[in-house]
Design a protein around this motif. Sequence first.
Motif, mmCIF file in Angstrom:
data_model
loop_
_atom_site.group_PDB
_atom_site.id
_atom_site.type_symbol
_atom_site.label_atom_id
_atom_site.label_comp_id
_atom_site.label_asym_id
_atom_site.label_seq_id
_atom_site.Cartn_x
_atom_site.Cartn_y
_atom_site.Cartn_z
ATOM 1 N N ARG A 124 0.854 -1.192 0.000
ATOM 2 C CA ARG A 124 0.000 0.000 0.000
ATOM 3 C C ARG A 124 0.889 1.240 0.000
ATOM 4 O O ARG A 124 2.098 1.166 0.226
ATOM 5 C CB ARG A 124 -0.922 0.024 1.207
ATOM 6 C CG ARG A 124 -0.222 -0.013 2.554
ATOM 7 C CD ARG A 124 -1.215 0.235 3.668
ATOM 8 N NE ARG A 124 -0.685 -0.049 4.987
ATOM 9 C CZ ARG A 124 -1.298 0.304 6.106
ATOM 10 N NH1 ARG A 124 -2.451 0.954 6.059
ATOM 11 N NH2 ARG A 124 -0.771 0.001 7.275
ATOM 12 N N THR A 125 0.269 2.382 -0.280
ATOM 13 C CA THR A 125 1.017 3.637 -0.341
ATOM 14 C C THR A 125 0.569 4.562 0.790
ATOM 15 O O THR A 125 -0.599 4.559 1.191
ATOM 16 C CB THR A 125 0.800 4.341 -1.694
ATOM 17 O OG1 THR A 125 -0.600 4.558 -1.907
ATOM 18 C CG2 THR A 125 1.358 3.508 -2.833
ATOM 19 N N ILE A 126 1.516 5.342 1.268
ATOM 20 C CA ILE A 126 1.278 6.316 2.333
ATOM 21 C C ILE A 126 1.792 7.671 1.855
ATOM 22 O O ILE A 126 2.891 7.761 1.295
ATOM 23 C CB ILE A 126 1.999 5.906 3.631
ATOM 24 C CG1 ILE A 126 1.465 4.570 4.125
ATOM 25 C CG2 ILE A 126 1.839 6.976 4.710
ATOM 26 C CD1 ILE A 126 2.224 4.027 5.319
ATOM 27 N N VAL A 139 4.631 7.035 -0.674
ATOM 28 C CA VAL A 139 5.664 6.077 -0.284
ATOM 29 C C VAL A 139 5.030 4.694 -0.253
ATOM 30 O O VAL A 139 3.993 4.482 0.390
ATOM 31 C CB VAL A 139 6.273 6.432 1.090
ATOM 32 C CG1 VAL A 139 7.271 5.371 1.530
ATOM 33 C CG2 VAL A 139 6.940 7.797 1.030
ATOM 34 N N PHE A 140 5.651 3.745 -0.939
ATOM 35 C CA PHE A 140 5.133 2.378 -0.987
ATOM 36 C C PHE A 140 5.651 1.585 0.203
ATOM 37 O O PHE A 140 6.828 1.683 0.569
ATOM 38 C CB PHE A 140 5.543 1.704 -2.290
ATOM 39 C CG PHE A 140 5.084 0.283 -2.400
ATOM 40 C CD1 PHE A 140 3.773 -0.016 -2.742
ATOM 41 C CD2 PHE A 140 5.958 -0.763 -2.144
ATOM 42 C CE1 PHE A 140 3.358 -1.325 -2.833
ATOM 43 C CE2 PHE A 140 5.552 -2.075 -2.246
ATOM 44 C CZ PHE A 140 4.241 -2.358 -2.590
ATOM 45 N N GLY A 179 6.854 -7.782 9.792
ATOM 46 C CA GLY A 179 7.917 -7.284 8.938
ATOM 47 C C GLY A 179 7.401 -6.216 7.992
ATOM 48 O O GLY A 179 6.370 -6.406 7.322
ATOM 49 N N VAL A 180 8.103 -5.101 7.910
ATOM 50 C CA VAL A 180 7.722 -3.970 7.056
ATOM 51 C C VAL A 180 8.941 -3.562 6.241
ATOM 52 O O VAL A 180 10.030 -3.383 6.782
ATOM 53 C CB VAL A 180 7.210 -2.769 7.888
ATOM 54 C CG1 VAL A 180 6.819 -1.617 6.972
ATOM 55 C CG2 VAL A 180 6.042 -3.184 8.765
ATOM 56 N N ALA A 181 8.749 -3.433 4.938
ATOM 57 C CA ALA A 181 9.805 -2.935 4.035
ATOM 58 C C ALA A 181 9.227 -1.762 3.262
ATOM 59 O O ALA A 181 8.117 -1.852 2.723
ATOM 60 C CB ALA A 181 10.277 -4.030 3.088
ATOM 61 N N ILE A 182 9.956 -0.670 3.206
ATOM 62 C CA ILE A 182 9.471 0.542 2.538
ATOM 63 C C ILE A 182 10.351 0.839 1.322
ATOM 64 O O ILE A 182 11.509 0.413 1.239
ATOM 65 C CB ILE A 182 9.462 1.753 3.487
ATOM 66 C CG1 ILE A 182 10.903 2.186 3.813
ATOM 67 C CG2 ILE A 182 8.687 1.451 4.752
ATOM 68 C CD1 ILE A 182 10.960 3.483 4.590
ATOM 69 N N GLY A 188 11.965 2.136 -6.211
ATOM 70 C CA GLY A 188 10.877 1.174 -6.222
ATOM 71 C C GLY A 188 9.578 1.731 -6.744
ATOM 72 O O GLY A 188 9.513 2.372 -7.798
ATOM 73 N N PHE A 189 8.496 1.506 -5.973
ATOM 74 C CA PHE A 189 7.163 1.962 -6.351
ATOM 75 C C PHE A 189 6.791 3.307 -5.727
ATOM 76 O O PHE A 189 5.679 3.789 -5.952
ATOM 77 C CB PHE A 189 6.115 0.913 -5.960
ATOM 78 C CG PHE A 189 6.158 -0.333 -6.805
ATOM 79 C CD1 PHE A 189 5.668 -0.317 -8.094
ATOM 80 C CD2 PHE A 189 6.709 -1.507 -6.321
ATOM 81 C CE1 PHE A 189 5.708 -1.466 -8.882
ATOM 82 C CE2 PHE A 189 6.757 -2.655 -7.091
ATOM 83 C CZ PHE A 189 6.252 -2.630 -8.386
ATOM 84 N N SER A 190 7.660 3.884 -4.949
ATOM 85 C CA SER A 190 7.389 5.220 -4.411
ATOM 86 C C SER A 190 7.565 6.263 -5.506
ATOM 87 O O SER A 190 8.128 5.989 -6.573
ATOM 88 C CB SER A 190 8.311 5.519 -3.227
ATOM 89 O OG SER A 190 8.051 4.655 -2.141
ATOM 90 N N ASP A 191 7.071 7.460 -5.225
ATOM 91 C CA ASP A 191 7.228 8.543 -6.195
ATOM 92 C C ASP A 191 8.709 8.802 -6.449
ATOM 93 O O ASP A 191 9.513 8.896 -5.514
ATOM 94 C CB ASP A 191 6.552 9.814 -5.688
ATOM 95 C CG ASP A 191 5.036 9.741 -5.798
ATOM 96 O OD1 ASP A 191 4.554 8.866 -6.533
ATOM 97 O OD2 ASP A 191 4.356 10.558 -5.155
ATOM 98 N N LYS A 192 9.046 8.940 -7.716
ATOM 99 C CA LYS A 192 10.430 9.209 -8.092
ATOM 100 C C LYS A 192 10.622 10.626 -8.621
ATOM 101 O O LYS A 192 11.751 11.071 -8.811
ATOM 102 C CB LYS A 192 10.882 8.206 -9.147
ATOM 103 C CG LYS A 192 10.820 6.763 -8.663
ATOM 104 C CD LYS A 192 11.249 5.798 -9.745
ATOM 105 C CE LYS A 192 11.162 4.360 -9.247
ATOM 106 N NZ LYS A 192 11.561 3.384 -10.287
ATOM 107 N N SER A 193 9.545 11.304 -8.887
ATOM 108 C CA SER A 193 9.617 12.673 -9.367
ATOM 109 C C SER A 193 8.373 13.411 -8.915
ATOM 110 O O SER A 193 7.361 12.801 -8.554
ATOM 111 C CB SER A 193 9.741 12.716 -10.895
ATOM 112 O OG SER A 193 8.651 12.047 -11.500
ATOM 113 N N MET A 194 8.466 14.724 -8.909
ATOM 114 C CA MET A 194 7.343 15.568 -8.532
ATOM 115 C C MET A 194 7.086 16.582 -9.633
ATOM 116 O O MET A 194 7.989 16.954 -10.393
ATOM 117 C CB MET A 194 7.633 16.277 -7.204
ATOM 118 C CG MET A 194 8.802 17.235 -7.261
ATOM 119 S SD MET A 194 9.146 17.995 -5.665
ATOM 120 C CE MET A 194 9.781 16.570 -4.783
#
Length: 498
Positions: A124-126, A139-140, A179-182, A188-194
Motif C-alpha cells: 500500500r502507499t502512504i 511512499v510504498f 515485517g515492514v519494508a518501505i 521502487g514503487f514510491s514517487d520518483k519525481s514531482m
Amino acid sequence: MMFFKAHFPLFTFTEKSPLKDSSTSQFSLSPSLSHLPKLSPMAIITEEEEETKTLVPPGSKESITKNPKPQSENPFPFWFYFTIIFSLATLLFVSISLYSSQNDPRSWFLSLPPALRQHYSDGRTIKVQVNPDELPIEVFVAESGPAQSENVIIVHGLGLSSYAFREIIQSLGSKGIHGVAIDLPGNGFSDKSMVVVGGDREIGFVGRVKEVYGLIQEKGVFWAFDHMVETGDLPYEEIIKLQNSKRRSLKAIELGSEETAKVLSQVIDTLGLSPVHLVLHDSALGLASNWVSENPQSVRSITLLDSSINPSLPLWVLHIPVIREVLLGFSFAFKMLVSLRCSKDMTLSQIEAHRILLKGRNGREAVLGSLKKLNHSFDIAQWGNSDAVNGIPLQVIWSKQVSDVWSEEGELVSKALRKAKFVTHSGSRWPQESKSSELTGYITDFVSAFPISFKRVSEEPIPEKVQKILDEAKAGGDHDHAHTGYTDAYGLGEGWTT
C-alpha cells in the motif's frame, strides 16, 4: 572550297570561284536600277569558310556520341534516401512514445512482469509531506505478519527497493513478527519525481513544442502578429512569462538524510509502529542515521546488514552517456554489473526486476540525485558511540564470501561498534534474496532476545467544542441540550452520550 562576297551600295557582286582562280565573274543588277550608268564598284570582300560535313556511318561510335539516346534514371538513390528518412522518422516517434510511456504510471505498471505487479498489489502507499511548499509524496510499503507483534522495519540502500526484501518480511511474518519494508522516495514503487509548476527549468525540445501548441490553442495563431501590428513590438516577454507560469515539468526527487528522517517519522507514525527494530542495508545507514540520532526513543534495536557509506552498486557509471543506456536497456549488461559488484547468486528474473524499477519513471535521475546528497564523510564510530545511539542494541550481519577487502571492512565496523553483536553470513553484498532464510534467522533471534515492546499511542487533541461538552458532563451540571453524536471521551468509550 572558299567563297567571296562583295557588298556594294546599290548592287551586289558575288563571285563563286576557287581562291586562286578568279577568271569567271557574274554581275547582276537590280531591275529597278538598270537605267543607271555603270559605275566602277568598290567592293568589300569578306571570306567565309565553308562548313565541311563529314558523313558518319550510322553504326559507328561517333554517331552514338553525338546523338545520345535518352536513358532511364536509376531509381536506387531515390529509394535509398526514402528508406533512410522513413527509418529515422520511425525511430524518432518510437523513442518519443517509449519516453512518454515510461513516465506514464499506468503504462509503466502494465508493462511490469507479474512478480512486480503482485508485489505492488500486496502493499500500500502512504502520503508523506517532505517539504511544506511541495505536494505530498507517495511512499510504498510492503508488510507481512501480525500488526500487534514486534515491528521490524527494513530500509534498503540506493539502487534497491522493498521488492528485494519480500521473502524476508514473509519469513518474519510466518515467525510471528510484523515485517515492514518501505520504498524510499525515488526508489521502487514510491514517487520518483514531482510535478513542478512554473519556473524556467529546461524541459527539452518535445516540451517546448507542447508549450507552443498550448499557447496557440489559448491565444490563437495570429495573437503575436496582432499584438505586433498594434504596438509595433513582439510580445516576447509576455510569451516567456506566460509559458513559465503554466509550465509543468517533472523534477527528480533527491533524498538526503534530512528528507529520509521525515519520511521514516511519518511512515512509522502513520502505521503506529513505534518502537521499531530497524534493519539498515547497504547505503541506508547514511540515509537513516540522522533519524536514529533524533528519535532514539522510537528505536528498539538496530541491525546493520552489510552497511556501508557507498552503495555496493556502482551508481557512478549511470552518469556516463551511452554506458547508462546499455546497462539499463539490456538485461545481460545489468546482470554483468550486478554479478560483478553485488551478487552472483541472483537469478536473471530477480535482476531484471531491479533493472526495471531502477530505470522506470525517472528512477535513474532520482537515485543519482540521492547519491550526491550522501554524507561520504560519515564516521560510523562517532555515530555508534554517541549518547543517542550508545544505549540502543546493535547487531552487524556481514558477508564473509565477497572478498578479503570486504572482510577487513567488516572487522573495522566491528571495532568501531564494540558493543554490537557481530555475525557473518554466506551470501554476497545483496544477500536478501539468495540467503533470505539465513538472514531471517539472525534477525528473529536478535529481536526475540528482548522483552516485548510496549507501543506508544499518541493521543489526538480533542476539539475545543467537544472538550467543553465533556467538561460540562463531568461537572454534572443541569443543562437542557442533548449531547447526541459524540462517544464517551471522544470515541474512547463504549457508550454514547445522550
